[in-house]
Every structure is written in structure tokens, then in C-alpha cells.
Design an enzyme around this catalytic site. Sequence first.
Site, PDB file in Angstrom:
ATOM      1  N   ASP A 158      12.536 -11.282  20.526  1.00  0.00           N
ATOM      2  CA  ASP A 158      12.160 -10.711  21.742  1.00  0.00           C
ATOM      3  C   ASP A 158      12.650  -9.203  22.173  1.00  0.00           C
ATOM      4  O   ASP A 158      11.934  -8.018  22.351  1.00  0.00           O
ATOM      5  CB  ASP A 158      12.854 -11.361  23.003  1.00  0.00           C
ATOM      6  CG  ASP A 158      12.075 -12.741  23.000  1.00  0.00           C
ATOM      7  OD1 ASP A 158      11.160 -13.036  22.453  1.00  0.00           O
ATOM      8  OD2 ASP A 158      12.864 -13.598  23.515  1.00  0.00           O
ATOM      9  N   TYR A 206      13.427 -19.797   9.214  1.00  0.00           N
ATOM     10  CA  TYR A 206      14.312 -20.568   9.958  1.00  0.00           C
ATOM     11  C   TYR A 206      14.827 -21.412   8.629  1.00  0.00           C
ATOM     12  O   TYR A 206      15.613 -21.162   7.779  1.00  0.00           O
ATOM     13  CB  TYR A 206      13.490 -21.201  10.995  1.00  0.00           C
ATOM     14  CG  TYR A 206      12.872 -20.342  11.917  1.00  0.00           C
ATOM     15  CD1 TYR A 206      13.560 -19.428  12.665  1.00  0.00           C
ATOM     16  CD2 TYR A 206      11.573 -20.263  12.209  1.00  0.00           C
ATOM     17  CE1 TYR A 206      13.098 -18.707  13.769  1.00  0.00           C
ATOM     18  CE2 TYR A 206      10.903 -19.330  12.971  1.00  0.00           C
ATOM     19  CZ  TYR A 206      11.639 -18.587  14.072  1.00  0.00           C
ATOM     20  OH  TYR A 206      11.307 -17.633  14.833  1.00  0.00           O
ATOM     21  N   GLN A 225      15.419  -1.557  12.120  1.00  0.00           N
ATOM     22  CA  GLN A 225      14.065  -1.744  11.931  1.00  0.00           C
ATOM     23  C   GLN A 225      13.351  -0.951  10.957  1.00  0.00           C
ATOM     24  O   GLN A 225      12.461  -1.575   9.986  1.00  0.00           O
ATOM     25  CB  GLN A 225      13.313  -1.532  13.445  1.00  0.00           C
ATOM     26  CG  GLN A 225      13.786  -2.725  14.432  1.00  0.00           C
ATOM     27  CD  GLN A 225      12.919  -2.531  15.729  1.00  0.00           C
ATOM     28  OE1 GLN A 225      12.708  -1.525  15.938  1.00  0.00           O
ATOM     29  NE2 GLN A 225      12.755  -3.810  16.282  1.00  0.00           N
ATOM     30  N   ARG A 238       9.029 -14.652   9.956  1.00  0.00           N
ATOM     31  CA  ARG A 238       9.366 -15.580  10.944  1.00  0.00           C
ATOM     32  C   ARG A 238       8.984 -14.835  12.344  1.00  0.00           C
ATOM     33  O   ARG A 238       9.116 -13.801  12.283  1.00  0.00           O
ATOM     34  CB  ARG A 238      10.349 -16.321  10.836  1.00  0.00           C
ATOM     35  CG  ARG A 238      11.511 -15.347  11.492  1.00  0.00           C
ATOM     36  CD  ARG A 238      12.990 -16.228  11.198  1.00  0.00           C
ATOM     37  NE  ARG A 238      14.066 -15.774  12.007  1.00  0.00           N
ATOM     38  CZ  ARG A 238      15.358 -15.865  12.194  1.00  0.00           C
ATOM     39  NH1 ARG A 238      15.750 -16.420  10.997  1.00  0.00           N
ATOM     40  NH2 ARG A 238      15.999 -15.266  12.965  1.00  0.00           N
ATOM     41  N   GLY A 239       8.669 -15.454  13.378  1.00  0.00           N
ATOM     42  CA  GLY A 239       8.438 -15.002  14.763  1.00  0.00           C
ATOM     43  C   GLY A 239       7.407 -14.170  14.690  1.00  0.00           C
ATOM     44  O   GLY A 239       6.280 -14.058  14.144  1.00  0.00           O
ATOM     45  N   GLU A 240       7.502 -13.234  15.748  1.00  0.00           N
ATOM     46  CA  GLU A 240       6.619 -12.444  16.201  1.00  0.00           C
ATOM     47  C   GLU A 240       6.655 -10.943  15.696  1.00  0.00           C
ATOM     48  O   GLU A 240       5.645 -10.494  14.853  1.00  0.00           O
ATOM     49  CB  GLU A 240       6.383 -12.308  17.762  1.00  0.00           C
ATOM     50  CG  GLU A 240       5.306 -11.308  18.405  1.00  0.00           C
ATOM     51  CD  GLU A 240       5.278 -11.273  19.778  1.00  0.00           C
ATOM     52  OE1 GLU A 240       5.027 -10.307  20.501  1.00  0.00           O
ATOM     53  OE2 GLU A 240       5.191 -12.547  20.269  1.00  0.00           O
ATOM     54  N   ASP A 241       7.709 -10.357  15.786  1.00  0.00           N
ATOM     55  CA  ASP A 241       7.883  -8.727  15.470  1.00  0.00           C
ATOM     56  C   ASP A 241       7.609  -8.802  13.809  1.00  0.00           C
ATOM     57  O   ASP A 241       6.931  -8.028  13.383  1.00  0.00           O
ATOM     58  CB  ASP A 241       9.036  -8.403  15.679  1.00  0.00           C
ATOM     59  CG  ASP A 241       9.199  -6.963  15.526  1.00  0.00           C
ATOM     60  OD1 ASP A 241       8.515  -6.132  15.669  1.00  0.00           O
ATOM     61  OD2 ASP A 241      10.146  -6.451  14.459  1.00  0.00           O
ATOM     62  N   SER A 242       8.264  -9.667  12.982  1.00  0.00           N
ATOM     63  CA  SER A 242       7.987  -9.542  11.639  1.00  0.00           C
ATOM     64  C   SER A 242       6.737  -9.797  11.227  1.00  0.00           C
ATOM     65  O   SER A 242       6.411  -9.507  10.058  1.00  0.00           O
ATOM     66  CB  SER A 242       9.257 -10.379  10.753  1.00  0.00           C
ATOM     67  OG  SER A 242       8.951 -11.728  11.040  1.00  0.00           O
TER      68      SER A 242
END
Length: 358
Positions: free
Chosen positions: A18, A195, A243, A259-263
Site C-alpha cells: 500500500d 509470501y 524503490q 508478490r502483491g500489487e506494486d511489484s
Amino acid sequence: MAAMRWDIFCRVIDNFGDVGVCWRLCAQLARRGEQVRLWLDDPQPLTWMAPGALEGDWPGIDVLHWTTPLAATLGNSLPPADVWIEAFGCEPPAECIDALASRVAAGQRAPVWINLEYLSAEPYVERSHRLPSPVMSGPLRGLTKWFFYPGFTERTGGLLREPDLLERQATFDSAAWLQALGLPPAQRRVSLFCYEPTTLPDVLRQAASEPLGTDWLVTPGRAWQAAQAAPAGRLHALPLFSQPEFDHLLWACDLNFVRGEDSLVRALWAAQPFVWQIYPQHDDAHHAKLEAFLDWLQAPASLRTFHRAWNGVGDQPAVWPGPNDLDDWRTCVQAARARLLAQPDLCSQLVEFVAQKQ
């Protein structure tokens, strides 16, 4: 158009994804000359993600600690914003809502209020993007929020992308970067940011059995702990990266696990083969989200099968990709990246949308 003041509200609840998205947005807005206040309930990740951010070293960006209750120096004491962005459905602080209600009651204009949603390739994103969401209760009843959905198609808000991304990639020296980290030469380099996928031990064993071998560049935290629980092959522990340095990691590797959104977005811009571990949800709603993304990606069969196994979907095992598979995966990702580069980026679309609503 004159510079605007933006309040971006973010609660750090999803393993730094986030705050990662919000910081990239802040940096791009500030680069355009906008004034940004980033409200964070946990600013600590910025100490390594964006060094200097908490000390005020980033022109145009102020990081505010979102405490509950809010510190007395915040709320009413700050100049009003032209734009409110509540990231991923987090409500702004009650003190900010009350202060805005007082200003509206006094006849002042309310900010353009945007609910910046999670990234998805599912069909509802195109249907819901830019729709109004009237505030039906509370002190701000009668105002309107606007849904703004990042996405992969022209009918969505697009993805965050720096204006100089391609130029930085073109001048990046991966060999020098790896040498500076003290990493040995390798036939195949793989980054691991995950994860705890149940298939990880088997994947590590398969990679280790290859004649050329694989060097795993493993991010700290959950990924390193998961890899250590079933060690196989050559594992290299990485430090916490800013970043830009995380982008360099993805550019320097032959295969990226993210994993997730940003990466995920950064892996797409890297244009290297990648495998995405979607954030797991208890009701398995992430399965449909994964399939929608693979459909948009136009993923070849081997990449689909690997993604499903990596995310615990179905019962087919993950099969370590051979050279031909990696070539197919790379061709697929590069074609997807080309489609995205032809679309406006998320920051540009947000600025344009706000200008229309003022």
C-alpha cells in the site's frame, strides 16, 4: 494549470504494498510540481523505501504521521487540499472529515475526493472506473467520492509509470550493479519476493538440479524465511532496497518472482519473465483475480500452469521453465508491456480527471 495540493491517505496493512504504491504516486505528482501530503499510520517503511522522505528531503512531499487521535497540530491547522485520495478504501482521519465539514458549511469548496482502488484485470474494473459514489451519511453527507481504478486496459486508470522509465532502463548496467552488490557471475539469476508458497521447496529443488544452476537473489523478510525453511540451490540474501534499487533488481534478473500489487507493475515494466504471487484471500477470491490477469497477459500454457501452482490453485505441479519456456514467457511479457506503453499512465490520468471535476 496551477499546482494543486493533494492529501493522500494510506494505512499500511498489506506488507508495504500500500505504501509502495502511494509513495510512487506522491513522487510522480511532486515531479509534476504538485504539492503532496502523504498521511501514513506507519511511516517507518519509508526509511528504506524512500530514504530522506521522513526528513523532508523530497521537494513537494510532506509525510504526516496519521495517529489516532490525530495530533493537535494537524487537521484544522493545515491549509485545505484541492484533492483527497483515500487509498484502497481507507477513510480519512475523523479530524480531517470534521474540519472539511466546517469549511463546506462556511461555503468553501470541497476537494475532489477520489477512492483509489486496488489493481485488478477483472471486468468490473472497466464498469466501475470513474463512477460517482455519493456520501450518504455523516458530516460530509451530500459530497461525492469518485472511484478510480488502476488497470491494464484503455478503459481503466492505467498503471504508475515514470516519464523517464525507458531512458533509465536503456542506460542501466546490470553487470556493474550486481558487482557492486558483491554477487558472483551466474548463468541464471532469479529474484525471489514472495509470501510462503507451498510449492517453493519443490521449485528450489528443480532449479538446483539444472546443469547450469541458478542463483536466487532473495529479498529480506518473508521471502528469505520461506527460502531458508527449505534450502536448496544458491541463495543470496539481499538488503532492504529503495524503490529505484528494487527496479534495478528486476532489470538485472532473468526471471522474477514478485508478490502483491506494486511489484507486479514493476515486473511488467522490467519486461523480463516473471511469476506473480497474488495476495491470498480466505474465500479464494484471488483465484478469479489471477485468472483474469493471466487472460489479459495472454499467458502461454506453461506460464499459466506455473502461476496456478505457485498460487495454490488446482493440483498441477509447478514445472521449472527451460530455455524455450523462458523465451515464450519473455515474449509474452514484452508484448504486454508494449500494450501498456501505448496507454496513458495512472498519474497523468488522475491529474486530468481532477482538472475535469474542479
